[in-house]
Design an enzyme around this catalytic site. Structure first.
Site, PDB file in Angstrom:
ATOM      1  N   GLU A   1       1.041  -1.429   0.200  1.00  0.00           N
ATOM      2  CA  GLU A   1       0.159   0.293  -0.517  1.00  0.00           C
ATOM      3  C   GLU A   1       0.906   1.157  -0.203  1.00  0.00           C
ATOM      4  O   GLU A   1       1.893   1.218   1.038  1.00  0.00           O
ATOM      5  CB  GLU A   1      -1.156  -0.152   1.285  1.00  0.00           C
ATOM      6  CG  GLU A   1      -1.985  -1.202   1.251  1.00  0.00           C
ATOM      7  CD  GLU A   1      -2.100  -1.258   2.575  1.00  0.00           C
ATOM      8  OE1 GLU A   1      -2.707  -0.617   3.056  1.00  0.00           O
ATOM      9  OE2 GLU A   1      -3.529  -1.652   2.882  1.00  0.00           O
TER      10      GLU A   1
ATOM     11  N   HIS B   1       0.283   3.933   3.389  1.00  0.00           N
ATOM     12  CA  HIS B   1       0.607   3.590   4.636  1.00  0.00           C
ATOM     13  C   HIS B   1       1.771   3.351   5.202  1.00  0.00           C
ATOM     14  O   HIS B   1       3.072   3.204   4.173  1.00  0.00           O
ATOM     15  CB  HIS B   1       0.126   1.701   4.380  1.00  0.00           C
ATOM     16  CG  HIS B   1       0.054   1.221   5.736  1.00  0.00           C
ATOM     17  ND1 HIS B   1      -1.557   1.519   6.754  1.00  0.00           N
ATOM     18  CD2 HIS B   1       0.727   0.976   6.748  1.00  0.00           C
ATOM     19  CE1 HIS B   1      -1.120   0.788   8.076  1.00  0.00           C
ATOM     20  NE2 HIS B   1       0.717   0.493   8.148  1.00  0.00           N
TER      21      HIS B   1
END
Length: 244
Positions: free
Chosen positions: A224, A227
């Site tokens: 991700e 993140h």
């Protein structure tokens, strides 16, 4: 000459006496009139804080957008504009983090502003109470997203206030093009083979985000681009309280 001197003295005494009475009248009017107030005497309304926010504050978490007002907050799980299409944060509109993560985030924002004052970090998610994680896990059961949501029994870094999901936006709040939206479930969201899926500009935007975040001490994850973790999960479990 003596007569002139006495006249001058008499005029001076009258002037001082009049000014003194005027000042006394003004002071008494201000202090005695209940309709007259100074700005300091006006009670300022206290901000409304939900029970969930108060619980997070009591646990020592910090509202990061109060620390730095230039940060932009758009908590996706406080709206239906998220992959579940359900409001998960029904009483939360501010972004909270553990003090360690908050300190690093403020540093990242400062680094970004030094590079380009017209850009800002845009926060999508921060500290996530375990109660919300349970709700999210229940919502996705039986859907195609079931595999992407961690079981609450295996606590994650959001549940300790140590993880943050974010991107970069301009002064109008428009997010930079990162190749995929937030919470995109696919290989394009990963950071290991970006050249195979992204344009040069999209890669530059992601590199800028990673530069300021890692420069402030955050850790990336492979799957991700949005993140970032302020600590490893092992360290968080040792040093941070779980947010129930």
């Amino acid at each position: 000459m003596i007569r002139l001197f006495l006249i001058i003295v008499w005029i001076s005494v009258c002037y001082v006496s009049c000014v003194g009475k005027t000042n006394n009248i003004d002071k008494q009017t201000v202090s005695d009139d209940p309709k007259v107030h100074t700005t300091d005497s006006i009670a300022q309304p206290e901000p409304i804080i939900s029970c969930l926010e108060q619980k997070m504050i009591d646990q020592g978490l910090i509202c990061v957008n109060h620390l730095d007002s230039s940060l932009v907050v758009d908590l996706k799980y406080a709206t239906t504009d998220n992959f579940t299409k359900v409001v998960l944060y029904d009483t939360l509109s501010n972004a909270y983090l553990h003090p360690l993560a908050a300190e690093k985030l403020i540093k990242a924002q400062k680094l970004l502003k030094e590079i380009d004052p017209n850009l800002s970090l845009l926060i999508y998610d921060a500290a996530r109470p375990l109660s919300v994680q349970k709700k999210m896990f229940q919502v996705v059961q039986g859907t195609k997203y079931q595999a992407y949501v961690a079981n609450p029994s295996r606590t994650g870094l959001h549940n300790y206030g140590i993880a943050v999901d974010l991107t970069i936006c301009d002064l109008s709040g428009n997010a930079l093009d990162m190749g995929t939206p937030f919470d995109f479930f696919g290989k394009e969201a990963g950071i290991t083979n970006e050249a195979a899926f992204l344009t040069k500009k999209q890669i530059e935007n992601r590199n800028l985000l990673r530069k300021v975040m890692t420069g402030a001490g955050f850790l990336t994850i492979r799957g991700e681009w949005w993140h970032f973790n302020a600590l490893s999960l092992a360290d968080a479990k040792k040093t941070c309280r779980l947010i129930e």
